[in-house]
Structures are given as C-alpha cells and as structure tokens.
Write a protein that holds these residues in place. Sequence first.
Motif, short mmCIF file in Angstrom:
data_model
loop_
_atom_site.label_atom_id
_atom_site.label_comp_id
_atom_site.label_asym_id
_atom_site.label_seq_id
_atom_site.Cartn_x
_atom_site.Cartn_y
_atom_site.Cartn_z
N ILE A 108 0.83 -1.20 0.00
CA ILE A 108 0.00 0.00 0.00
C ILE A 108 0.87 1.26 0.00
O ILE A 108 0.55 2.25 -0.67
N ASP A 109 1.98 1.22 0.72
CA ASP A 109 2.88 2.37 0.74
C ASP A 109 3.40 2.68 -0.67
O ASP A 109 3.52 3.84 -1.06
N ARG A 110 3.73 1.63 -1.42
CA ARG A 110 4.24 1.84 -2.78
C ARG A 110 3.13 2.40 -3.67
O ARG A 110 3.39 3.26 -4.54
N LEU A 111 1.88 1.99 -3.45
CA LEU A 111 0.77 2.54 -4.23
C LEU A 111 0.61 4.02 -3.93
O LEU A 111 0.30 4.82 -4.82
N GLY A 112 0.80 4.40 -2.65
CA GLY A 112 0.74 5.82 -2.31
C GLY A 112 1.82 6.62 -3.02
O GLY A 112 1.58 7.74 -3.49
N ALA A 113 3.03 6.05 -3.12
CA ALA A 113 4.11 6.71 -3.84
C ALA A 113 3.77 6.81 -5.33
O ALA A 113 4.08 7.83 -5.98
N ASP A 114 3.13 5.79 -5.88
CA ASP A 114 2.71 5.83 -7.28
C ASP A 114 1.72 6.97 -7.51
O ASP A 114 1.81 7.70 -8.51
N LEU A 115 0.77 7.11 -6.58
CA LEU A 115 -0.23 8.18 -6.74
C LEU A 115 0.44 9.55 -6.73
O LEU A 115 0.07 10.44 -7.50
N ALA A 116 1.44 9.73 -5.89
CA ALA A 116 2.18 11.00 -5.87
C ALA A 116 2.79 11.28 -7.23
O ALA A 116 2.80 12.44 -7.72
N GLU A 117 3.29 10.24 -7.89
CA GLU A 117 3.91 10.43 -9.21
C GLU A 117 2.86 10.67 -10.29
O GLU A 117 3.12 11.40 -11.25
N GLY B 291 -8.84 3.63 -1.95
CA GLY B 291 -8.94 4.49 -0.78
C GLY B 291 -7.73 4.35 0.12
O GLY B 291 -7.25 5.33 0.70
N MET B 292 -7.22 3.12 0.23
CA MET B 292 -6.00 2.89 1.02
C MET B 292 -4.81 3.59 0.37
O MET B 292 -3.93 4.11 1.07
N ALA C 240 -0.68 -7.29 1.87
CA ALA C 240 -0.68 -5.84 2.07
C ALA C 240 -2.04 -5.35 2.54
O ALA C 240 -2.13 -4.47 3.41
N LEU C 241 -3.10 -5.92 1.99
CA LEU C 241 -4.44 -5.52 2.41
C LEU C 241 -4.71 -5.93 3.85
O LEU C 241 -5.30 -5.17 4.63
N MET C 242 -4.27 -7.12 4.22
CA MET C 242 -4.53 -7.63 5.56
C MET C 242 -3.73 -6.87 6.62
O MET C 242 -4.16 -6.74 7.76
N SER C 243 -2.57 -6.37 6.26
CA SER C 243 -1.71 -5.67 7.23
C SER C 243 -1.89 -4.15 7.18
O SER C 243 -1.27 -3.42 7.96
N HIS C 244 -2.72 -3.67 6.27
CA HIS C 244 -2.94 -2.23 6.09
C HIS C 244 -3.38 -1.57 7.39
O HIS C 244 -4.32 -2.02 8.05
N ASP C 245 -2.74 -0.48 7.76
CA ASP C 245 -3.09 0.29 8.96
C ASP C 245 -2.69 1.74 8.76
O ASP C 245 -1.53 2.09 8.88
N LYS C 246 -3.66 2.56 8.40
CA LYS C 246 -3.38 3.97 8.14
C LYS C 246 -4.30 4.88 8.95
O LYS C 246 -4.55 6.04 8.58
#
Length: 358
Positions: free
Chosen positions: A126-135, A154-155, A270-276
Amino acid sequence: MPTRRRVGIAGAVVGAASAGVAAAALAKRYAVGRIRLRADLEASEPFGELRGRPATVRTSDGVELYAEVDGPEDAPLTIVFCHGYTLNLDSWHYQRRDLRDTHRLVFWDQRCHGRSTRTPAEDCTIDRLGADLAEVLRTLVPGPCVLVGHSMGGMTVMALAERHPELFGDKVRGVALISTSAGKLAELTLGLPALFSKVVHRAAAPAVSLLGRRAALVDKGRQAGNDVSFLVLRYLGFGDATKISPTVVDFAESMIRSTPTDVIADFYPALMSHDKLSALGVLDKVPTEIIVGDKDWLTPPEHSRAIHASLPTARLTEIEGASHLVLLEEPETVTGAIARLVERALEAGAGDAMGEAV
C-alpha cells in the motif's frame, strides 16, 4: 501452527468448497440461465469502451503506469480516480460517463492491474501505491485536484496522506473514500461465527499463497469464466442481487478475471496488514466524503464509521441495500457525492484565495 498443517486446513477449505460447487453445478447453471432471461436495462451500456487520452507515468522504480485523461483541459480542478483490488480504471465507467463533459478526469491502473506493468511481490504494498499516486499527480495533474478511491484505492489515498501530508490543502482539495478501510481487515468476521472466522482467516493466507505459486494453472481455469464465479460475485459484490444487471455483474467479473492470480496473491498480505488510521488526520484539512453500502461484507460499514470518527467534519453516506461494488451498483448516488465534493473543494479554494487577498 506448523506450515504443513496450515496448508492442510487451507486445502480442506478449498476442497470442501470445490466439492460443494461440483454437487450444485447443475442447479447453479439453471439459476444463471433464469437470471439471464430477465430484462436487462444495462445490456447496451458500453462497459469498458469509454476511452480518454492515454498517458504513461514512469515511477521511480521503473514501473509504467497506464493512465487516461478525459474531459476539458481548462477545468478548474481535476478528479483523480483510484480503483480497487483486482479491478482496473474501467471500474469507474458510470462516473466517467456522467462527469467527462464538465470535469477534467484522470484514471490510472494501479501497478500490476489493468494495463500497468507487473512488479515483484515485495513491491506490492500500500505504501508503494501511495508513492505511485504521488507520481501520477506530479505528471498528470498540473493544478488542484480531488482524489477518489474505492477499496484498495482508498487505502492508496491514505498512504499518500501519510507520506505527503504537505499536498493536502494545496494540491489536494478534497477526498472521497468509497467502500474502504483504514485497517484491521484481518479481523473481519465475514458474517461467520467467531471461531469459524478465525479458522478461515488462518487458512486464507496459505491458501492464497498456494494459489499464487500455481498461478499459471489457476489462470487457465479462470479465463473462460463460469456460472459459479458469476453467482458468487452477484451475491457478494452487490447488495440486492435480484435487481443488479447481469451485464454489470459480467463486466465486474471480467475485470476480476483479468487480474492474474499471482497479483491477487501478492497484494493480499498488504491488504490484511494495512493500517493507516494515524494518517486520517491529514484528510481533515480538506472536504471529505465517505461512502459505503450497508451490506458491504468486504469493508463493512463499521470501517467507514471508524474513518468518520477520525474525521468528524467529513460526510458519511451509507447506501441502503448496497454492497462493496457500490460505484457500479448505485452509480448515481456515488457520482452525485463526487460532484458535491468538487463543489465543496472549489468553494473552499475560493474562500482561501479571498482570505489571502485580504
């Protein structure tokens, strides 16, 4: 619990399910036949055919993300859509159809999904997906925007907020979180008794991992689609199965089926460990819409309520009778909420500009 025993339980669960499916195959085929004979108001809807201006975003780790830009380039604000797990950018069909004439829209396939390129399992986070969205924002969104994320999307938005809080309030003027969660998905009961739910969760991880290792074989069986997958998605992905269009179910099922099994397996941990949960405070800087179906069993309403509790100024909409694929099941409600969000974001931006002028 020893690995061999965990895999054994997983095999038993999958085996029992397979046996049940085989025993009921004839009845299911009959049921699907009856469903498809009903009038289908969406039969002529061009699902998967709406296209925008194609673009490619190359990430810092070399992944090529496929994207499309739609709508007028001179719009005052861009809406960026982040799709869910096992789906792709076409899942926003209704929102694209109804907003493209008046709003600038950006759709993108998250890594390993749709037309975007594949990555190793260790980069499916999920963290890498967030970095992708920034790009994506840096490359395709020159001005202010609102972010719309469904499920895993959403995550992705939450991961962006955690990593780049400075974007919210200036670049990002609003957020819509649809059928998603800030964490603790591994604790879902799935409507099962607590003890059985724990067994299912323990079995699921090794079962998914096992499927991932045999992905090529599994994918051969998935490509043709079947009555079982149609019925399962119809009843689990949508709230009122008697009203949902078979064409819509087929469209959603085709997106899921096109997602390789090993991609499903790679993102599952990643989905199961997601915590934001701690990142939600960042979203309090901007107007936020939270939308969920009250029959959603994948990301139940309790998860949206937990997000709302951390964002008291946000608007929470629980759609009666809808389930996880609410963007396809109740598109008018979802699209309306996005349109209201854009209005709130523009008003907030105008207010800020007046304040600066004074």
